[in-house]
Write a protein that holds these residues in place. Structure first.
Motif, PDB file in Angstrom:
ATOM      1  N   VAL A   1       0.829  -1.263   0.116  1.00 23.63           N
ATOM      2  CA  VAL A   1       0.180   0.105  -0.052  1.00 23.63           C
ATOM      3  C   VAL A   1       0.759   1.274   0.036  1.00 23.63           C
ATOM      4  O   VAL A   1       0.485   2.150  -0.870  1.00 23.63           O
ATOM      5  CB  VAL A   1      -1.056  -0.065   1.221  1.00 23.63           C
ATOM      6  N   GLU A   2       1.915   1.382   0.645  1.00 28.40           N
ATOM      7  CA  GLU A   2       2.861   2.385   1.116  1.00 28.40           C
ATOM      8  C   GLU A   2       3.609   2.582  -0.372  1.00 28.40           C
ATOM      9  O   GLU A   2       3.785   3.820  -0.793  1.00 28.40           O
ATOM     10  CB  GLU A   2       3.626   2.200   2.237  1.00 28.40           C
ATOM     11  N   ALA A   3       3.996   1.530  -1.056  1.00 30.15           N
ATOM     12  CA  ALA A   3       4.577   1.664  -2.274  1.00 30.15           C
ATOM     13  C   ALA A   3       3.914   2.681  -3.351  1.00 30.15           C
ATOM     14  O   ALA A   3       4.301   3.483  -4.173  1.00 30.15           O
ATOM     15  CB  ALA A   3       5.192   0.550  -2.567  1.00 30.15           C
ATOM     16  N   PHE A   4       2.594   2.187  -3.483  1.00 36.38           N
ATOM     17  CA  PHE A   4       1.698   2.762  -4.246  1.00 36.38           C
ATOM     18  C   PHE A   4       1.217   4.433  -3.863  1.00 36.38           C
ATOM     19  O   PHE A   4       1.261   5.215  -4.553  1.00 36.38           O
ATOM     20  CB  PHE A   4       0.322   2.116  -4.631  1.00 36.38           C
ATOM     21  N   LEU A   5       1.167   4.533  -2.550  1.00 31.53           N
ATOM     22  CA  LEU A   5       1.163   5.740  -2.072  1.00 31.53           C
ATOM     23  C   LEU A   5       2.265   6.622  -2.394  1.00 31.53           C
ATOM     24  O   LEU A   5       2.140   7.812  -2.838  1.00 31.53           O
ATOM     25  CB  LEU A   5       0.833   5.775  -0.533  1.00 31.53           C
ATOM     26  N   ASP A   6       3.225   6.382  -2.171  1.00 31.93           N
ATOM     27  CA  ASP A   6       4.635   7.078  -2.362  1.00 31.93           C
ATOM     28  C   ASP A   6       4.653   7.386  -3.993  1.00 31.93           C
ATOM     29  O   ASP A   6       5.162   8.429  -4.170  1.00 31.93           O
ATOM     30  CB  ASP A   6       5.891   6.227  -2.012  1.00 31.93           C
ATOM     31  N   GLU A   7       4.316   6.291  -5.093  1.00 29.26           N
ATOM     32  CA  GLU A   7       4.330   6.483  -6.243  1.00 29.26           C
ATOM     33  C   GLU A   7       3.495   7.769  -6.697  1.00 29.26           C
ATOM     34  O   GLU A   7       3.818   8.717  -7.642  1.00 29.26           O
ATOM     35  CB  GLU A   7       4.059   5.375  -6.861  1.00 29.26           C
ATOM     36  N   LEU A   8       2.216   7.794  -5.997  1.00 31.20           N
ATOM     37  CA  LEU A   8       1.058   8.556  -6.196  1.00 31.20           C
ATOM     38  C   LEU A   8       1.649  10.173  -5.791  1.00 31.20           C
ATOM     39  O   LEU A   8       1.444  11.095  -6.143  1.00 31.20           O
ATOM     40  CB  LEU A   8      -0.372   8.234  -5.775  1.00 31.20           C
ATOM     41  N   GLN A   9       2.336  10.168  -4.530  1.00 27.88           N
ATOM     42  CA  GLN A   9       2.940  11.315  -4.014  1.00 27.88           C
ATOM     43  C   GLN A   9       3.775  11.838  -4.941  1.00 27.88           C
ATOM     44  O   GLN A   9       4.123  13.322  -4.813  1.00 27.88           O
ATOM     45  CB  GLN A   9       3.274  10.979  -2.679  1.00 27.88           C
ATOM     46  N   SER A  10       4.804  11.200  -5.506  1.00 29.40           N
ATOM     47  CA  SER A  10       5.842  11.689  -6.208  1.00 29.40           C
ATOM     48  C   SER A  10       5.430  11.635  -7.864  1.00 29.40           C
ATOM     49  O   SER A  10       6.576  11.834  -8.718  1.00 29.40           O
ATOM     50  CB  SER A  10       7.045  10.768  -5.965  1.00 29.40           C
ATOM     51  N   ARG A  11       4.529  11.873  -8.212  1.00 27.14           N
ATOM     52  CA  ARG A  11       3.965  11.735  -9.485  1.00 27.14           C
ATOM     53  C   ARG A  11       4.391  13.160 -10.033  1.00 27.14           C
ATOM     54  O   ARG A  11       4.363  14.171  -9.475  1.00 27.14           O
ATOM     55  CB  ARG A  11       2.418  11.649  -9.623  1.00 27.14           C
ATOM     56  N   SER A  12       4.897  13.006 -11.318  1.00 33.19           N
ATOM     57  CA  SER A  12       5.563  14.192 -11.981  1.00 33.19           C
ATOM     58  C   SER A  12       4.537  15.022 -12.420  1.00 33.19           C
ATOM     59  O   SER A  12       3.568  14.704 -12.505  1.00 33.19           O
ATOM     60  CB  SER A  12       6.531  13.729 -13.220  1.00 33.19           C
ATOM     61  N   GLU A  13       5.067  16.316 -12.621  1.00 36.28           N
ATOM     62  CA  GLU A  13       4.102  17.567 -13.234  1.00 36.28           C
ATOM     63  C   GLU A  13       3.574  17.414 -14.564  1.00 36.28           C
ATOM     64  O   GLU A  13       2.504  17.426 -15.034  1.00 36.28           O
ATOM     65  CB  GLU A  13       4.743  18.792 -12.913  1.00 36.28           C
ATOM     66  N   SER A  14       4.457  16.426 -15.219  1.00 37.98           N
ATOM     67  CA  SER A  14       3.985  16.425 -16.586  1.00 37.98           C
ATOM     68  C   SER A  14       3.067  15.456 -16.722  1.00 37.98           C
ATOM     69  O   SER A  14       2.109  15.167 -17.647  1.00 37.98           O
ATOM     70  CB  SER A  14       5.308  15.855 -17.585  1.00 37.98           C
ATOM     71  N   ALA A  15       2.884  14.456 -15.646  1.00 41.04           N
ATOM     72  CA  ALA A  15       1.800  13.277 -15.596  1.00 41.04           C
ATOM     73  C   ALA A  15       0.571  14.023 -14.939  1.00 41.04           C
ATOM     74  O   ALA A  15      -0.527  13.304 -14.776  1.00 41.04           O
ATOM     75  CB  ALA A  15       2.329  12.285 -14.834  1.00 41.04           C
ATOM     76  N   GLY A  16       0.464  15.303 -14.391  1.00 38.95           N
ATOM     77  CA  GLY A  16      -0.532  15.912 -13.751  1.00 38.95           C
ATOM     78  C   GLY A  16      -0.289  16.312 -12.046  1.00 38.95           C
ATOM     79  O   GLY A  16      -1.236  16.844 -11.651  1.00 38.95           O
ATOM     80  N   GLY A  17       0.862  15.846 -11.871  1.00 38.45           N
ATOM     81  CA  GLY A  17       1.310  16.349 -10.409  1.00 38.45           C
ATOM     82  C   GLY A  17       0.809  15.105  -9.439  1.00 38.45           C
ATOM     83  O   GLY A  17       0.055  14.094  -9.745  1.00 38.45           O
ATOM     84  N   PRO A  18       1.321  15.244  -8.077  1.00 37.90           N
ATOM     85  CA  PRO A  18       0.860  14.388  -6.961  1.00 37.90           C
ATOM     86  C   PRO A  18      -0.534  14.354  -6.837  1.00 37.90           C
ATOM     87  O   PRO A  18      -1.307  15.142  -7.132  1.00 37.90           O
ATOM     88  CB  PRO A  18       1.564  15.053  -5.768  1.00 37.90           C
ATOM     89  N   LEU A  19      -1.104  13.221  -6.528  1.00 38.54           N
ATOM     90  CA  LEU A  19      -2.460  13.011  -6.391  1.00 38.54           C
ATOM     91  C   LEU A  19      -3.020  12.462  -4.861  1.00 38.54           C
ATOM     92  O   LEU A  19      -3.957  12.461  -4.363  1.00 38.54           O
ATOM     93  CB  LEU A  19      -2.839  11.716  -7.279  1.00 38.54           C
ATOM     94  N   VAL A  20      -1.525  12.445  -3.889  1.00 33.14           N
ATOM     95  CA  VAL A  20      -1.907  12.278  -2.600  1.00 33.14           C
ATOM     96  C   VAL A  20      -0.793  12.992  -1.822  1.00 33.14           C
ATOM     97  O   VAL A  20       0.280  13.305  -2.426  1.00 33.14           O
ATOM     98  CB  VAL A  20      -2.031  10.590  -2.195  1.00 33.14           C
ATOM     99  N   VAL A  21      -1.294  13.226  -0.356  1.00 32.54           N
ATOM    100  CA  VAL A  21      -0.190  13.820   0.294  1.00 32.54           C
ATOM    101  C   VAL A  21      -0.071  13.012   1.591  1.00 32.54           C
ATOM    102  O   VAL A  21      -1.194  12.514   2.213  1.00 32.54           O
ATOM    103  CB  VAL A  21      -0.528  15.176   0.559  1.00 32.54           C
ATOM    104  N   LYS A  22       0.951  12.840   2.184  1.00 29.64           N
ATOM    105  CA  LYS A  22       1.052  12.370   3.489  1.00 29.64           C
ATOM    106  C   LYS A  22       1.161  13.269   4.734  1.00 29.64           C
ATOM    107  O   LYS A  22       1.665  14.119   4.520  1.00 29.64           O
ATOM    108  CB  LYS A  22       2.478  11.539   3.593  1.00 29.64           C
ATOM    109  N   LEU A  23       0.168  13.414   5.570  1.00 23.87           N
ATOM    110  CA  LEU A  23      -0.108  14.354   6.495  1.00 23.87           C
ATOM    111  C   LEU A  23       1.064  14.026   7.527  1.00 23.87           C
ATOM    112  O   LEU A  23       1.151  12.991   8.003  1.00 23.87           O
ATOM    113  CB  LEU A  23      -1.503  14.354   7.041  1.00 23.87           C
ATOM    114  N   PRO A  24       1.144  15.312   8.207  1.00 22.52           N
ATOM    115  CA  PRO A  24       2.053  15.216   9.329  1.00 22.52           C
ATOM    116  C   PRO A  24       1.323  14.191  10.514  1.00 22.52           C
ATOM    117  O   PRO A  24       0.068  14.386  10.675  1.00 22.52           O
ATOM    118  CB  PRO A  24       2.028  16.661   9.996  1.00 22.52           C
TER     119      PRO A  24
END
Length: 220
Positions: free
Chosen positions: A132-155
């Motif tokens: 789960v965390e691997a896919f979340l990390d991938e979504l958070q580091s999504r490039s701007e050319s692909a549309g930018g991050p789709l999730v954020v890890k909250l404090p």
């Protein structure tokens, strides 16, 4: 090109409609695509929803139009009753596992990786929390050319063991407010539990006093 949700975020109604279509495609495939009535019921159901919403039929129709304009929803043809299905994976350009996580976040709000794994079980069974965390990390580091991050890890909130994740399909998330929410909720739960304990003890004391023929505290 993938939609840029930072420039044009989903409205709360659009996110609820889209998440519901994604959920029902997995959980009730025999009834899918959904009619407008079935979609409305799914959007407003009281379980597995955070927050619970009371959308009207016009609200859902407006949300469907907005999602269709972005190629995220398709209206099926060949039926007397219009039916709707999502086009999320193709429209956004994410794999199945990422779509499942985003759909669950849209329906249930911010969650930890462990909560996501549990809540996604009816949609997709992740092997472990690390997956789960691997896919979340991938979504958070999504490039701007692909549309930018789709999730954020909250404090991580005070007293919480794990940090929660939130989707960004509805635009930026207020990190401070999100971090405070579980703490406030936890405090309210503790207060409610203490009040229930006090009431139970008071009832037991009153019963004991009656059995012993004693006056209760506060009585003459």
């Amino acid at each position: 090109m993938s939609p840029n949700f930072a420039e044009r975020p989903l409205t709360p109604a659009e996110a609820r409609v889209l998440g519901t279509l994604m959920e029902k495609a997995r959980t009730v495939p025999d009834s899918y695509p959904l009619s407008l009535n079935a979609l409305l019921t799914g959007c407003n159901q009281k379980t597995a929803r955070e927050p619970v919403m009371e959308l009207s039929e016009p609200d859902v129709i407006e949300a469907l139009e907005g999602l269709r304009e972005r190629s995220l929803v398709i209206e099926s043809s060949g039926s007397r009753v219009p039916r709707y299905e999502h086009n999320f994976m193709h429209g956004v350009g994410v794999p199945e596992q990422s779509a499942v996580l985003l759909g669950t976040l849209m329906l249930r709000g911010p969650q930890t990786a462990g909560e996501l794994r549990l809540n996604c079980e009816r949609w997709y069974k992740f092997l472990d929390i690390g997956s789960v965390e691997a896919f979340l990390d991938e979504l958070q580091s999504r490039s701007e050319s692909a549309g930018g991050p789709l999730v954020v890890k909250l404090p991580r909130a005070a007293g919480a063991r794990e940090a929660r994740w939130a989707h960004l399909l509805g635009g930026p998330v207020s990190v401070s407010a999100s971090a405070a929410a579980p703490e406030a909720s936890g405090l309210a739960d503790r207060v409610a539990a203490l009040e229930a304990t006090v009431q139970r003890l008071e009832a037991q004391l009153a019963h004991l006093s009656e059995q012993l023929g004693l006056s209760q505290p506060g009585q003459n």
